[in-house]
Design an enzyme around this catalytic site. Sequence first.
Site, short mmCIF file in Angstrom:
data_model
loop_
_atom_site.label_atom_id
_atom_site.label_comp_id
_atom_site.label_asym_id
_atom_site.label_seq_id
_atom_site.Cartn_x
_atom_site.Cartn_y
_atom_site.Cartn_z
N ASP A 318 -2.40 41.09 7.27
CA ASP A 318 -2.86 41.85 8.10
C ASP A 318 -4.47 41.47 8.65
OD1 ASP A 318 -0.41 43.25 9.20
OD2 ASP A 318 -0.81 44.32 7.03
N TYR A 402 2.19 50.14 12.04
CA TYR A 402 1.43 51.03 11.03
C TYR A 402 0.02 50.99 11.41
CZ TYR A 402 4.35 50.89 6.69
OH TYR A 402 5.17 51.69 5.68
#
Length: 687
Positions: A318, A402
Amino acid sequence: MAPHPLDILTASETNTARDIVAGLHPNNVINFREIYLEEPPKKQLIEFLTAEHAGKDAPRPARTALVQYDTIGKDGVPLFNEAVVDLEKGTRVKHATVDDKVHHAGLTLAEFGTLVDVCYASQEFKDVIAEFELPEGFEVIVEPWPYGGPLPEEENRRYFQGLCFARDTRSGNADSNFYAYPLPFIPVMDAAMKKLIRIDRLATGGKGDALNAKTHSKKIIDHCKTSEYVPELLPNGTRQDLKALNVSQPDGPSFSVDGSLIEWQNWRFRVGFNPREGATIHDVYYGGRSVMYRMGISEMTVPYADPRSVFPRKQAFDFGDGGAGNCANNLSLGCDCLGVIKYFDGVKIGPDGTAQPSPNVVCLHEQDNGIGWKHTNWRTGRAVVTRSRELVVQFIITLANYEYVFAYKFDQAGGINIETRATGIVSVVNIDPGKTSSYGNVVSPGVLAQNHQHVFCVRIDPAIDGYNNTVIAEESHPAPISKETNPYGNYYEIRQKVIDKSQWLDAAPQHNRIIKIVNKNKKNPISGKPVGYKFTPSPTQLLLADPTSIQARRALFAQHHLWVTKHVDGEHYAAGRYTLQSRDEVGGVADAIKRNEDVDDEDVVLWSVFGLTHNPRVEDWPVMPVEIHQIHIKPVDFFSENPAIDVPSNKNLASVLTEGRGKPAPNGHTNGHTNGVTNGTGACCES
């Protein structure tokens, strides 16, 4: 006034960097990816910072920018470049062309947008949708994802994939939760061609079904149900019995801010921000003594454990793939941070390299964290109690489904806590009615939340009373009964090992393994031991994928709890500089320790790895409560006494009694105590 060497680039400086690079490629179309501060070489910056703390002048390091961009020639093929430009001289001082057969540039949100547009324009995509009978009022949503690590037999072209869902439009609310209606196909786009090269079909079977079992019906979401989370769509609304709980600071904050410089309760440090790491912390001092040179969240990988076709490539990095700073939220007053807030802005760029404001990406605030220290003299009944106040530097990122909350918390006792919170919506796929799976948990009818891990790495560049430090692994072990040394068996021994070469270590809670970072050349006047800071490596589960798998090979950093390396300028990323579609970790911490460098009494860097193995619960749906992890970095023989001993033990006069019926008791402030005097029912804090 000239910017401080650690200040982020201004919009004007960003545009200057763009113009310098554009001028070097007059015959090419240029697509800009990132422009941000290239931090000065550490040796130069230390010279400047040392003089700054002494109130003296020193040479100011050159103000430079890192520019990542594609040049597109007549053949239309993009070539990824990285350049460092001197903003004052208007020149390029470093340049490299990145081999796209080995590495890929990090993704941009514009490329994600291209994937969505290509899907909706594709007749093949429309034909796949037409195979299913979606209820009236549903539309198809494409959720872009990085492609993950290609299989060995695949050509290493630049691909993007999309997870697909159906959104119920009948409510008229654009925030209706489409994750409740997963669809069993994934389009794959060739980024250079801007064309779908295939659409992968997903298995929807459960236990006992084959890995490729496509056992669904045409009415693919008829067994799914609405699962909303926005307040106005909740069937029963929100709770009505929750009273206001306000953070009040009538005298204002106790911190001061001057540009990127923050001062609070003996702490002095600077806040940075960049597209990859988000917020970073620099030049940390406490009471005029150096503690840290730099701290940052280095990387996070999220591998999924579903072995069915296509899902082994479902693994995000990420920070490296797309950049945490690029995905940072615009924080809201009274929501993400409470109290008296100071916000810091960032600067992003568009494809043409023009600076764009990114407001409120970092918030600064104080918060109460319970009792700091307390003692009651049982003979007199007098208690002295202090509250532990923290200064919090926080940023939040949204990565598709998320959310992650990252916070650096400074306390009044010289400690630093680095906190992560994971929340948001679990990644889900379709599963046939009535079935269960070994690869995850059914959290809503037809919705399988896949098992996965989140493995983080925090980079800690210490400066404990100076920039040369030593790392010590300290353990506590039982000692055998011995007539001479341990006659009654109650003694245990403390063992210490100096980490003299770059290497990895793992947590050992059975031995209470702690990591000390000390300055061997500075002794504590009371204990005679080297001054230092310590933390406990978190004994969390490491990467579970087979070591020979692509998931494991491209995330070597995630296979040990701590890595100790020698500082190298620009070496900030645990999984290496380029993670998008990597097959192997290149230039990460595993390569760094191969240098086998001396790290005893040297410029040392620590990489702390911890993780969350997330086997989803039904309670994680539709939005999961936060999962919290903290690294507690505390002084050890750094001070000559508790540094928070002088924190005032003031009674909070806003606190009142209640009769337990939701209202304050009469005479709200009087609770049977007078300031500093007990009434026989308990001890009171100081006034």
